[in-house]
Design an enzyme around this catalytic site. Structure first.
Site, PDB file in Angstrom:
ATOM      1  N   ASP A 128     -20.423 -14.668  -3.673  1.00  0.00           N
ATOM      2  CA  ASP A 128     -21.217 -14.472  -4.879  1.00  0.00           C
ATOM      3  C   ASP A 128     -21.841 -15.792  -5.343  1.00  0.00           C
ATOM      4  O   ASP A 128     -21.591 -16.849  -4.771  1.00  0.00           O
ATOM      5  CB  ASP A 128     -20.328 -13.892  -5.982  1.00  0.00           C
ATOM      6  CG  ASP A 128     -21.119 -13.061  -6.986  1.00  0.00           C
ATOM      7  OD1 ASP A 128     -22.363 -13.072  -6.899  1.00  0.00           O
ATOM      8  OD2 ASP A 128     -20.493 -12.415  -7.835  1.00  0.00           O
ATOM      9  N   LYS A 129     -22.632 -15.718  -6.386  1.00  0.00           N
ATOM     10  CA  LYS A 129     -23.301 -16.889  -6.958  1.00  0.00           C
ATOM     11  C   LYS A 129     -22.296 -17.998  -7.271  1.00  0.00           C
ATOM     12  O   LYS A 129     -21.292 -17.781  -7.942  1.00  0.00           O
ATOM     13  CB  LYS A 129     -24.028 -16.483  -8.242  1.00  0.00           C
ATOM     14  CG  LYS A 129     -24.705 -17.638  -8.962  1.00  0.00           C
ATOM     15  CD  LYS A 129     -25.359 -17.157 -10.257  1.00  0.00           C
ATOM     16  CE  LYS A 129     -25.950 -18.329 -11.026  1.00  0.00           C
ATOM     17  NZ  LYS A 129     -26.550 -17.896 -12.309  1.00  0.00           N
TER      18      LYS A 129
END
Length: 412
Positions: A128-129
């Site tokens: 994820d980010k």
């Protein structure tokens, strides 16, 4: 006599002028020849340079295409995750830089970079980010050019490295062949300080009793449980919400930059989106005294439970496992087992240089954990909702941006 003398002088002067003119003409002619030679020399150099580039390209095209896996390490800060969003330049991802390096190094043609399916590209985990990785694996078909790792890394930023390469079977898919993943979560230990005790972040040191309590709670996650409360878009009766956790524990604390940290390790068959961060968030809430221990077992039931999600900073994909593949193909005489013992030192050096400093410095500057801890009193750990929505939203698959990072799971 005088006239004759003048004629002689004039004749000599004319001869001299003619000689000078002839010499000037010869000099100009020589200069033009030299200039032409120089121009021809430069042109030959350009032609040779162009020929060399064409030869290199031809050589790349002649290089055999093979299915391989690449061992990647990267610091995720500043990136919107691993997975490339083709056509969207607004959100930069790790794969954007990777594909660009593969094209520039000559490993893949440009059109394969534009359509990743043409090179059979597959990531093992869609981080994820802001999430980093020390042992990400991608599978793809490439031209096996000379010095391939060096050439790819020459076109990558220093915080993204290809640390290893291995040949795999033609039908290998890093997403589908993965048996398990190991993640780590690095956090400042003051996160475990009880809410009734006022602590100074840099002076706090985790005592043995609290560490044992943390590990006792983390061990409760081992086995198969229904984690529908630890993700989104999954109902309590969705079979895919059940996940198998092999191990989870917190290691010994250590001091960096005058602040004490600890690392939680978790190994599971697969993880859903936000699952790991919520697992850790709930343990922190219990240890700090915001929630009762009984809430863990309650969260695996059908009732909806408010589970806090710990910050993304600190989450690292440590390793992916291919145990079944290794048993079948690792010793067949044609392929190597997907183990990275020889690369362990390089992995450790990369984490010390890029991953750990990023986590530590970002925590000190942005105080992500401290700010998140201030939100825990907002959560209501006592109320639950018995009625659950069991419509299509609970059972339908997530969109591609929220889809599986391998083994049918949603990326954390």
């Amino acid at each position: 006599m005088l006239r004759w003398g003048l004629r002689v002088v004039l004749a000599m002067a004319e001869d001299l002028i003619a000689a000078v003119a002839s010499q000037t003409k010869r000099l100009n002619s020589s200069s033009e020849v030299v200039q032409r030679l120089e121009e021809n020399g430069h042109q030959n150099k350009r032609l040779k340079s162009d020929a060399d580039e064409e030869d290199a390209e031809d050589q790349n095209k002649k290089s055999p295409k093979r299915k391989i896996v690449l061992l990647m390490a990267y610091s995720g800060k500043g990136y919107h995750g691993m997975q490339r969003n083709v056509g969207s330049s607004q959100f930069k991802t790790i794969e954007d830089d990777l594909v660009s390096a593969l094209v520039q190094s000559g490993c893949i043609p440009k059109n394969h970079g534009e359509d990743m399916k043409k090179m059979s590209f597959q990531r093992c985990a869609r981080t994820d980010k802001g999430v980093s990785a020390a042992g990400q694996i991608v599978s793809l078909k490439v031209r096996l050019i000379d010095d391939i790792l060096e050439k790819i890394n020459n076109h990558l930023p220093s915080h993204i490295r290809i640390l290893g390469l291995k040949r795999v079977t033609g039908g290998f898919n890093s997403k589908n062949k993965c048996d398990a993943r190991t993640y780590s979560y690095m956090l400042p230990t003051f996160a475990f300080a009880h809410k009734d005790h006022e602590v100074q972040e840099e002076l706090f040191r985790l005592d043995r009793e609290t560490l044992e309590s943390v590990n006792k709670l983390l061990a409760c996650y081992k086995g198969t449980h229904n984690f529908h409360n630890f993700t989104s878009q999954k109902g309590p009766r969705d079979p895919s919400a059940k996940r198998y956790i092999m191990e989870m524990y917190c290691g010994e604390p250590f001091v960096r930059e005058n602040m004490e940290f600890a690392v939680i390790q978790v190994k599971g068959q697969s993880f859903m989106m936000h699952q790991i961060r919520k697992m850790i968030g709930l343990v922190i809430a219990i240890v700090k005294g915001y929630a009762a221990e009984s809430i863990m077992e309650l969260s695996w039931g059908e009732e909806k439970v408010d589970v806090p999600k710990a910050p993304g900073l600190g989450l690292v994909l440590e390793k992916v496992h291919f145990e079944k593949y290794n048993r079948r193909f690792g010793n067949d005489g044609l392929h190597e087992p997907l183990e990275w013992t020889e690369e362990e030192e390089k992995i450790a050096v990369f984490k010390e240089q890029y991953i750990y400093p990023t986590i530590i410095n970002t925590e000190r500057e942005e105080k992500s954990m401290a700010n998140w801890l201030n939100t825990l009193p907002i959560h209501d750990f006592n109320s639950t909702a018995v009625e659950m929505q069991t419509n299509n939203k609970n059972s339908k698959k997530s969109s591609d941006l929220e889809a599986s990072d391998g083994c049918g799971d949603d990326s954390d």
